[in-house]
Design a protein around this motif. Structure first.
Motif, short mmCIF file in Angstrom:
data_model
loop_
_atom_site.label_atom_id
_atom_site.label_comp_id
_atom_site.label_asym_id
_atom_site.label_seq_id
_atom_site.Cartn_x
_atom_site.Cartn_y
_atom_site.Cartn_z
N ASP A 264 0.74 -1.22 -0.10
CA ASP A 264 -0.01 0.19 -0.02
C ASP A 264 0.80 1.12 0.10
O ASP A 264 1.02 1.25 0.95
N ARG B 9 -4.58 11.00 -5.20
CA ARG B 9 -4.90 9.80 -4.30
C ARG B 9 -5.06 8.30 -4.58
O ARG B 9 -5.13 7.48 -4.57
N ALA B 10 -6.47 8.79 -5.84
CA ALA B 10 -7.15 7.97 -6.34
C ALA B 10 -6.21 6.98 -7.58
O ALA B 10 -6.31 6.15 -7.81
N TYR C 154 -2.95 5.93 -6.52
CA TYR C 154 -2.78 5.17 -5.33
C TYR C 154 -3.34 4.62 -5.39
O TYR C 154 -2.78 3.31 -4.88
N TYR C 155 -4.73 4.68 -4.88
CA TYR C 155 -5.52 3.20 -4.30
C TYR C 155 -5.19 2.33 -5.79
O TYR C 155 -5.31 1.47 -5.53
N GLU C 156 -5.47 2.61 -7.10
CA GLU C 156 -6.04 2.13 -7.96
C GLU C 156 -4.26 1.46 -7.89
O GLU C 156 -4.46 -0.28 -9.08
N ASN D 27 -5.40 -2.85 -3.15
CA ASN D 27 -6.53 -2.94 -3.36
C ASN D 27 -6.51 -3.66 -4.84
O ASN D 27 -7.63 -3.99 -5.85
#
Length: 622
Positions: free
Chosen positions: A505, A532-533, A535-537, A542
Motif C-alpha cells: 500500500d 490519491r485515486a 495511489y489506490y489503483e 486493492n
C-alpha cells in the motif's frame, strides 16, 4: 544423467553455503603508509560488520567483540569510519555513536559522542583542527534534522557547520585543510534526481564562509562524490550529459575537463560515501558500468582484469589500485591491480562452493523494440541432470526501485539454477546503470512501466523456448515485491510468487516510512493528496481480486520502511479468496534480512512453496 523433473533437482549447494559464503566487502581505504583497510559484513555473525587491516600480507580484524561498524543514517547507511593517523573513528551499529580505537590492533574502543538522539555517518578527519567532520541525523523532534557538524576529537562536543538542507552527504576536505566540499539536496528530490555540490572555506574559528554552489545550481542534475585534485581543482560525478560522468572544475565552478563517455560511472547512491573513481597524481581511475560487465579504466589504459565484471569501493597506493571486485564465477573479493603491468593480486576473498564449470553464467539480454529493457538470463544448470530448455523460471526483481542488478556470481541465483529453475534477473526501466533517461523513465509510472517490461521479457523468453510458460514464478524484495505483486495482479501467466518485505500500500508508506524516502513516492507515483485515486489503483492490496496464483510472504517485524501491518492487510484479503497463501514473519529482522538462519529459512520455504505449486515435494520422473 538423472531424469528428474526440473525444479526438483537435488544439489550439493546447500542453503547454508548459499548464505554463509557471501561475505561482503566495502569502504576500502589506504593509509599514508600503504596499509589497506576495509569493512567486512559477516552473515554468519548475524550481519555484523568488522573493520579489517591488511599489512605485510596479514589480515587483522580490528573490531572488538560486541561492536559492529554500521551507520543507519537515511536507514541505508554508508561509509561509517575514517582513519586518524594511528587511530580510527567509527560509527557503532547499536547506539549510532562515534568511537575511537587503535588503527593497528583489536581493542575495546572509547566512546566519543554521547548523543542518544543522534546518528552519524561519513566521518572525515580535519587534521589541521584535530577534529572530525561528519553528517549528523538528529531524531527526537517533530522532524528529523540532517546537518553537517564538527566533532571535537577529545570531548565529542558538536558544532553545527551547515544546516540549510534536508540532506547532506560526501563531506570532503582539501589537502591543505582550507576548503570543504559537500553534496546537499531537499525534498522531494532524491540523490539520483537532483542535488547540489557546495564548496566552502574554513574561517579561523573552523566555521564555513564563502559557501557556494558550484554544480547543480539549476536543478535537474544528480551530482555526487566530490574529490579534490589540488588546491584549485575539484572533480565530481554528474549526470548532466545524460550519464553519470566525471567532471573537473575550478573552485568557481568553471569546467576544466569532462570525461565524456556514454556509460554511468557510479551506481545509484542509496548509500553515502561511495568511491567510484580516484584522483591520482598521474590521472583519473574510474569505472564504466556496462550491460555486459563493468570496465575499470585509467587514463588511456584498460585495467579490467579477465573474469571480473564489477568494481566498487576504489582506493589507491603507490601505483596499485585496490577495489572490491566480482565476476560471473567470482564472489566479492578485495583485489589489487598494478597500473603499470596490470598484475592482479587477491587480498581477501570468499571461497565459493562452486567451481567455474558448475556456475550458470549470466546471459545479457535486451527485451522489446522501441522501449527496451535489460536483464540477465541464467539457464538451469546442474551436471548431475539432463538439461532441459523448457525449465521453470524465477523472475528476480531488485529493490529500489532505482537500483540495479549486475552480471556477477550470486549464490542465491545459483541455488535456483542448480535445482532446475532458470532465473531472469531483470533491470526494468527505472533501473540505474543505463543512463539518466532510462533511470527517469520510472517517473510517476511505478507499478506500470516495470510490469510491462516483465510481460515483454517473459513473452520473448517463452517465444525463444527458454522457459516453461506454465511454470513461471516471480519474486521481489521491498519495491521489487511491490512490482512482483502488481505483476501478479496484471498478468495472468504466473504459477506463483514471493514477496519479501514488499510494498503493498504505497499510500500508507508515505506516512509510515522514514525521512529519506518520505517524498520518493511523489516522484514514483504522484502527489499523495492530488493523486490519491492513482495511489489506490496502483496498490497491490486493492487489487487482490485480480491475483489468482499462490503467494508466499516474508516480513520483518522491525521493518520501518515497509511496516508489517501493510503485509498483514494484504494477506488477510488474499486468504479471503481461498488462495494458497503462506507467511513467514521474523521478529528480529528489519528492512532486509541480515541474519544467517533467517536467510536460510527464506530459501528453504520459498523453494518448498514453489515445489508444492508444481505438484508436491517428491521429485517426479520425466
Amino acid at each position: 544423467m538423472k531424469e528428474i523433473k526440473p525444479g526438483f533437482w537435488q544439489s550439493e549447494l546447500t542453503e547454508e553455503q548459499a548464505i554463509s559464503a557471501s561475505i561482503d566487502y566495502s569502504q576500502l581505504r589506504c593509509s599514508d603508509e600503504g596499509d589497506l583497510y576495509w569493512v567486512e559484513q559477516r552473515p554468519d555473525q548475524q550481519g555484523r560488520n568488522l573493520i579489517c587491516r591488511y599489512s605485510g600480507g596479514v589480515v587483522t580484524e580490528l573490531t572488538a567483540d560486541g561492536f559492529s561498524v554500521q551507520s543507519k543514517v537515511h536507514e541505508y547507511g554508508g561509509r561509517s569510519w575514517c582513519l586518524i593517523e594511528e587511530r580510527l573513528a567509527f560509527v557503532n551499529a547499536i547506539d549510532q555513536q562515534l568511537y575511537l580505537q587503535s588503527a593497528y590492533k583489536n581493542e575495546k574502543p572509547a566512546q566519543l559522542t554521547k548523543s542518544k538522539l543522534s546518528r552519524f555517518i561519513e566521518p572525515v578527519w580535519d587534521k589541521k583542527r584535530n577534529r572530525l567532520i561528519a553528517v549528523e541525523e538528529l531524531h527526537g523532534g517533530k522532524e528529523v534534522i540532517n546537518r553537517l557538524v564538527s566533532v571535537d576529537i577529545n570531548t565529542g562536543a558538536l558544532e553545527v557547520l551547515h544546516q540549510e538542507h534536508d540532506f547532506y552527504t560526501y563531506p570532503e576536505i582539501s589537502g591543505t585543510d582550507e576548503y570543504l566540499a559537500f553534496v546537499a539536496w531537499n525534498h522531494p528530490e532524491q540523490p539520483w534526481t537532483s542535488t547540489q555540490l557546495y564548496i566552502a572555506e574554513f574561517d579561523e574559528a573552523g566555521g564555513l564562509f564563502h559557501c557556494e554552489v558550484i554544480a547543480g545550481v539549476m536543478g535537474g542534475e544528480s551530482v555526487s562524490q566530490p574529490c579534490f585534485h589540488t588546491e584549485d581543482r575539484l572533480s565530481y560525478i554528474s549526470d548532466r550529459s545524460g550519464w553519470w560522468n566525471i567532471y573537473t572544475c575550478s573552485f568557481s565552478g568553471e569546467l576544466a575537463h569532462h570525461l565524456n563517455v556514454k556509460a554511468d560511472m557510479m551506481p545509484a547512491p542509496w548509500q553515502s560515501g561511495l568511491s567510484s573513481y580516484l584522483v591520482t597524481e598521474d590521472g583519473l581511475v574510474w569505472v564504466e558500468q556496462l550491460h555486459d560487465g563493468a570496465k575499470l579504466k585509467y587514463a588511456d589504459k584498460d585495467l579490467t582484469p579477465s573474469g571480473y565484471t564489477q568494481f566498487r569501493s576504489l582506493s589507491v597506493f603507490n601505483g596499485r589500485v585496490f577495489c572490491v571486485a566480482a565476476g560471473p564465477d567470482k564472489l566479492p573479493q578485495v583485489i589489487s591491480i598494478a597500473k603499470g603491468d596490470l598484475k592482479v593480486a587477491v587480498v581477501s576473498a570468499n571461497t565459493s562452493p562452486l567451481c567455474k564449470s558448475e556456475c550458470s553464467s549470466p546471459v545479457p539480454m535486451e527485451f522489446g523494440q522501441k522501449d527496451k529493457s535489460y536483464g540477465y538470463f541464467y539457464p538451469a544448470k546442474n551436471s548431475a541432470y539432463h538439461i532441459e530448455e523448457h525449465t521453470p523460471v524465477v523472475v528476480f526483481l531488485h529493490g529500489g526501485p532505482t537500483a540495479s542488478t549486475y552480471p556477477v556470481l550470486n549464490l542465491k541465483i545459483q541455488y535456483w539454477t542448480h535445482r532446475g529453475f532458470a532465473v531472469l534477473d531483470l533491470n526494468y526501466r527505472g533501473s540505474s546503470g543505463y543512463g539518466r533517461g532510462y533511470r527517469m523513465a520510472l517517473h510517476q509510472k511505478w507499478g506500470e512501466i516495470e510490469v510491462e517490461d516483465i510481460r515483454v521479457s517473459l513473452q520473448q523468453l517463452s517465444k525463444e523456448g527458454k522457459i516453461d510458460p506454465d511454470a513461471i514464478f516471480i519474486r521481489g524484495n521491498s519495491s521489487g515485491g511491490y512490482s512482483a505483486l502488481n505483476a501478479m495482479s496484471e498478468l495472468d501467466c504466473f504459477a506463483g510468487g514471493a514477496s519479501l518485505y514488499g510494498v503493498t500500500d504505497p499510500l500508507s508508506l508515505t506516512s509510515a516510512t522514514h525521512k529519506f524516502e518520505s517524498r520518493y513516492l511523489d516522484w514514483l507515483i504522484g502527489d499523495p493528496e492530488r493523486d490519491r485515486a492513482r495511489y489506490y489503483e496502483l496498490a497491490p492490496v486493492n487489487k487482490t481480486e485480480h491475483i489468482s496464483c499462490p503467494v508466499i510472504f516474508f516480513q520483518g517485524e522491525l521493518d520501518r520502511v515497509v511496516v508489517p501491518d501493510q503485509t498483514r492487510q494484504m494477506i488477510v484479503r488474499l486468504k479471503q479468496k481461498q488462495l494458497t497463501i503462506e507467511t513467514v514473519f521474523f521478529e528480529d529482522e528489519a528492512h532486509g534480512f541480515r541474519k544467517r538462519d533467517n536467510q536460510i529459512k527464506v530459501l528453504k520455504e520459498e523453494l518448498g512453496f514453489y515445489q508444492k505449486v508444481m505438484g508436491g515435494n517428491c521429485p517426479g520422473l520425466l
